[in-house]
Design an enzyme around this catalytic site. Structure first.
Site, mmCIF file in Angstrom:
data_model
loop_
_atom_site.group_PDB
_atom_site.id
_atom_site.type_symbol
_atom_site.label_atom_id
_atom_site.label_comp_id
_atom_site.label_asym_id
_atom_site.label_seq_id
_atom_site.Cartn_x
_atom_site.Cartn_y
_atom_site.Cartn_z
ATOM 1 N N GLU A 1 -2.267 -13.554 -3.365
ATOM 2 C CA GLU A 1 -3.679 -13.292 -3.111
ATOM 3 C C GLU A 1 -4.112 -11.993 -3.766
ATOM 4 O OE1 GLU A 1 -4.333 -15.749 0.989
ATOM 5 O OE2 GLU A 1 -3.853 -13.638 1.216
ATOM 6 N N CYS B 1 -6.484 -4.844 4.324
ATOM 7 C CA CYS B 1 -5.131 -4.292 4.165
ATOM 8 C C CYS B 1 -4.167 -4.944 5.117
ATOM 9 C CB CYS B 1 -5.117 -2.810 4.528
ATOM 10 S SG CYS B 1 -6.039 -1.789 3.441
HETATM 11 N N1 SAH Z 1 3.140 -1.976 -0.433
HETATM 12 C C1 SAH Z 1 2.295 -0.885 -0.680
HETATM 13 C C2 SAH Z 1 0.902 -1.293 -1.056
HETATM 14 C C3 SAH Z 1 0.340 -2.490 -0.365
HETATM 15 S S1 SAH Z 1 0.008 -2.324 1.359
HETATM 16 C C4 SAH Z 1 2.251 0.037 0.522
HETATM 17 O O1 SAH Z 1 2.756 -0.337 1.569
HETATM 18 O O2 SAH Z 1 1.745 1.139 0.368
HETATM 19 C C5 SAH Z 1 -1.533 -1.429 1.340
HETATM 20 C C6 SAH Z 1 -1.796 -0.589 2.571
HETATM 21 O O3 SAH Z 1 -2.059 -1.419 3.707
HETATM 22 C C7 SAH Z 1 -0.630 0.300 2.966
HETATM 23 O O4 SAH Z 1 -1.096 1.607 3.206
HETATM 24 C C8 SAH Z 1 -0.126 -0.333 4.257
HETATM 25 O O5 SAH Z 1 0.478 0.625 5.079
HETATM 26 C C9 SAH Z 1 -1.403 -0.888 4.832
HETATM 27 N N2 SAH Z 1 -1.237 -1.960 5.815
HETATM 28 C C10 SAH Z 1 -0.243 -2.879 5.903
HETATM 29 N N3 SAH Z 1 -0.482 -3.724 6.933
HETATM 30 C C11 SAH Z 1 -1.636 -3.341 7.511
HETATM 31 C C12 SAH Z 1 -2.439 -3.842 8.573
HETATM 32 N N4 SAH Z 1 -2.101 -4.936 9.247
HETATM 33 N N5 SAH Z 1 -3.577 -3.203 8.868
HETATM 34 C C13 SAH Z 1 -3.981 -2.111 8.162
HETATM 35 N N6 SAH Z 1 -3.299 -1.623 7.126
HETATM 36 C C14 SAH Z 1 -2.131 -2.211 6.789
#
Ligand code: SAH
Ligand code: SF4
Length: 337
Positions: free
Chosen positions: A88, A331
């Site tokens: 996605e 996110c």
């Molecule tokens: N893998 C990388 C980038 C993709 S995730 C990373 O983890 O940084 C992008 C962002 O979304 C990251 O900051 C992660 O901590 C956050 N994230 C993951 N799951 C989430 C959720 N359920 N709600 C809000 N943010 C989330």
């Protein structure tokens, strides 16, 4: 199998299209990056050449499988890659000029953060540079010019750094400024050092979320192989080399990481770094648990109190707007199968 051209820079195209002259490679590059999906439409190429190219090459390797649009303007596309795996990609609009593409670098993710839907899927495979670039192209088909890029979709970008680098080189070729590109990592110390040494220039974000070691290990298992002190050293090294402010992201999990001790640990991690803290209230994903209990969203008062604690400790804070919740495009909610 036909070779996919979408991820190639003009010089690489020129090589693969040899003996065609360089100006042809430039024309083809412009068509592909402009959004043309097949060779027949490349009207400044002679017809026999268009046919010949179509026999040997593909413009894009992925196909559009689904498209969802939220009432807040967020758009989520599902793409099917070669081999049938799906990923996605998301476009966020602020209603004005700013259009931000959120790109994936892996199908699934091996990092296994307990609060993230992509993590719950497990790892399928790394994406190629072409598959990263194609997300951009498909979003552009729908939305026109894209101004900003965040590498925050599915996957851990620094586990796929070489292909990401190739994709970023192509975005550079298209004239997208490195100031408009943010790469977010869950904390791969070696990858951060590698970026510091070899570039390319971009904005770096670390998903810190918890700065208490045991808690972070439990929430983000990557901490076991990349301990916090090692990560902090890598960030200091990065800043020494790149002289650039970084972002520390913190996903706020209701009742889990929003206490005084959490704020203190976060502040002490940030001390000595040139950093801004981005607070992200957890976006709901069904079925995710921590230590046997379902995760929950933090309340508004809880978020505010935590932000206040951090500000009192001298940190600069930004809050992330929640976009795309209605289509699970926010996110941590990405997870095609
Ligand atoms: N893998 C990388 C980038 C993709 S995730 C990373 O983890 O940084 C992008 C962002 O979304 C990251 O900051 C992660 O901590 C956050 N994230 C993951 N799951 C989430 C959720 N359920 N709600 C809000 N943010 C989330
Ligand atoms: Fe992977 Fe990032 Fe999700 Fe963690 S938060 S599982 S690193 S995509």
């Amino acid at each position: 199998m036909k070779t996919v051209l979408s991820g190639l820079k003009p010089a690489e195209l020129e090589k693969i299209l040899n003996p065609l002259p360089a100006y042809r490679a430039k024309q083809i590059f412009a068509w592909i990056q402009g959004g043309t999906k097949n060779f027949e439409e490349m009207s400044n190429l002679p017809l026999p050449l268009r046919r010949e190219l179509g026999e040997k090459f593909l413009v894009r390797g992925s196909v559009l499988a689904d498209c969802l649009e939220d009432s807040d303007g967020t758009m989520k596309l599902q793409l099917e890659l070669t081999g049938g795996v799906k990923i996605e990609t998301v476009l966020l609009s602020d209603g004005n000029e700013r259009k931000t593409a959120c790109l994936s670098t892996q199908a699934g993710c091996p990092a296994g953060c307990v609060f993230c839907k992509t993590g719950a899927l497990g790892f399928r495979r790394n994406l190629s540079a072409a598959e990263i670039v194609e997300q951009f192209l498909f979003l552009q088909d729908y939305c026109g010019a894209i101004s900003n890029l965040v590498i925050m979709g599915m996957g851990e970008p620094l586990y796929n750094l070489e292909e990401l680098r190739r994709a970023l080189a192509l975005f550079k070729e298209r004239g997208i400024s490195p100031r408009r590109i943010t790469v977010s990592t869950s904390g791969v110390a070696e990858g951060i050092r590698d970026l510091a040494d070899k570039g390319p220039p971009l904005r770096l974000a670390l998903s810190l979320t918890a700065a208490l070691t045991e808690k972070r290990k439990a929430l983000m298992p990557i901490t076991k192989t990349n301990p916090l002190p090692l990560l902090r050293e890598a960030l200091l090294y990065y800043q020494e080399k790149r002289r650039q402010r970084i972002t520390l992201e913190a996903v706020l999990l209701g009742g889990i990481n929003t206490g005084e001790a959490d704020a203190e640990a976060l502040a002490s991690f940030a001390r000595g770094l040139d950093a801004v803290v981005n607070l992200i209230p957890w976006n709901p994903v069904e079925g995710l648990k921590f230590q046997g209990r379902p995760l929950r969203e933090p309340g508004a008062a809880e978020c505010r109190a935590f932000a206040d604690m951090l500000e009192r400790k001298g940190l600069s804070i930004t809050r992330r707007y929640r976009k795309g919740l209605g289509i699970c495009g926010a996110c941590g909610q990405l997870g095609a199968v």
